[in-house]
Design an enzyme around this catalytic site. Sequence first.
Site, PDB file in Angstrom:
ATOM      1  CG  HIS A   1      -5.677  -2.829   8.910  1.00  0.00           C
ATOM      2  ND1 HIS A   1      -5.541  -1.445   8.974  1.00  0.00           N
ATOM      3  CD2 HIS A   1      -4.197  -3.199   9.252  1.00  0.00           C
ATOM      4  CE1 HIS A   1      -4.267  -0.772   9.488  1.00  0.00           C
ATOM      5  NE2 HIS A   1      -3.496  -1.934   9.423  1.00  0.00           N
TER       6      HIS A   1
ATOM      7  CG  ASP B   1      -0.227  -0.467   2.574  1.00  0.00           C
ATOM      8  OD1 ASP B   1       1.026  -0.378   2.768  1.00  0.00           O
ATOM      9  OD2 ASP B   1      -1.034  -0.795   3.468  1.00  0.00           O
TER      10      ASP B   1
ATOM     11  CG  ASN C   1      -8.311  -2.481  12.375  1.00  0.00           C
ATOM     12  OD1 ASN C   1      -7.360  -2.598  11.781  1.00  0.00           O
ATOM     13  ND2 ASN C   1      -8.894  -1.084  11.572  1.00  0.00           N
TER      14      ASN C   1
ATOM     15  CD  GLU D   1      -8.398   0.411   7.870  1.00  0.00           C
ATOM     16  OE1 GLU D   1      -8.192  -0.389   8.523  1.00  0.00           O
ATOM     17  OE2 GLU D   1      -7.750   1.451   8.061  1.00  0.00           O
TER      18      GLU D   1
HETATM   19  P1  PGA Z   1       2.570  -2.042  12.648  1.00  0.00           P
HETATM   20  O1  PGA Z   1       1.310  -1.951  11.424  1.00  0.00           O
HETATM   21  O2  PGA Z   1       3.526  -3.109  12.248  1.00  0.00           O
HETATM   22  O3  PGA Z   1       3.089  -0.813  12.590  1.00  0.00           O
HETATM   23  O4  PGA Z   1       1.952  -2.444  13.818  1.00  0.00           O
HETATM   24  C1  PGA Z   1       0.761  -3.051  11.091  1.00  0.00           C
HETATM   25  C2  PGA Z   1      -0.292  -2.895  10.249  1.00  0.00           C
HETATM   26  O5  PGA Z   1      -1.054  -1.876  10.304  1.00  0.00           O
HETATM   27  O6  PGA Z   1      -0.628  -3.697   9.154  1.00  0.00           O
END
Ligand code: PGA
Length: 251
Positions: free
Chosen positions: A138, A67, A136, A143
Amino acid sequence: MRFYLAEDYKELSRKAARIIFSQVALKPKSVLGLATGSTPLGMYRELVKIYREEKLSFSDIKTFNLDEYYRISKENPQSYYYYMHKNLFQYVDIDEKNINIPDGEAKDIEGECMRYEEEILKAGGIDLQVLGIGVNGHIGFNEPDLKFEALTHLVELDETTIKANSRFFESQERVPTRAISMGIKTIMHSRKILLLANGAEKVDAIKEALEGEIKPQVPASILQLHPNLTVIADKEASQKLSSSIKNRKYN
Ligand code: PGA
């Protein structure tokens, strides 16, 4: 699913880097799907070490990032383009033309999303996709509640994601509210998936993803249906996982 319980973040990072190393050793022209965020930082550090010590070459590798923020320039230190160059690409012999990251500044966003999907297909598909997991649930920026069948598309970021990612920005208001993300369908088409989770804040997300009902409210739960999933989680993130998951043999 293979599950590897790591003692700590260092072990998680080492194990993840070794899996990528094996992938590339077996297939030097591998197509890797890469992730950003805090979770894979240690893995990238380990990969750079392996590259230096064992002469792992990235010269034939193609990469596709999950992304990129919408309307953010490549030069912006918060962009994932910048992150990938800072944390991995500048140190290894990857060919710039083999690096693929969605263009968050593209004028025609729909066209950019289609182009990204076509590039993945042209490359022969993703051999190994690395994923972190959001608090969450995702994956990428897919999301909760997004359709499972989405390909690369423009997404609205969830409040929880904006809050979680605000630690990388001056303030929460500076976090972009949209992004281009591979869809769940794009991710599920990868031949192998490597899901990483560390820290207590991921305890519920990983529990629901691996043991909960498969539903769009927990995007990562779809991974239960992937035929070649490896999960590496540290002790903190694994606290709520049942022993039937934790005792799965990893080989
Ligand atoms: P993080 O993010 O590795 O910064 O915890 C993971 C994600 O949001 O997929």
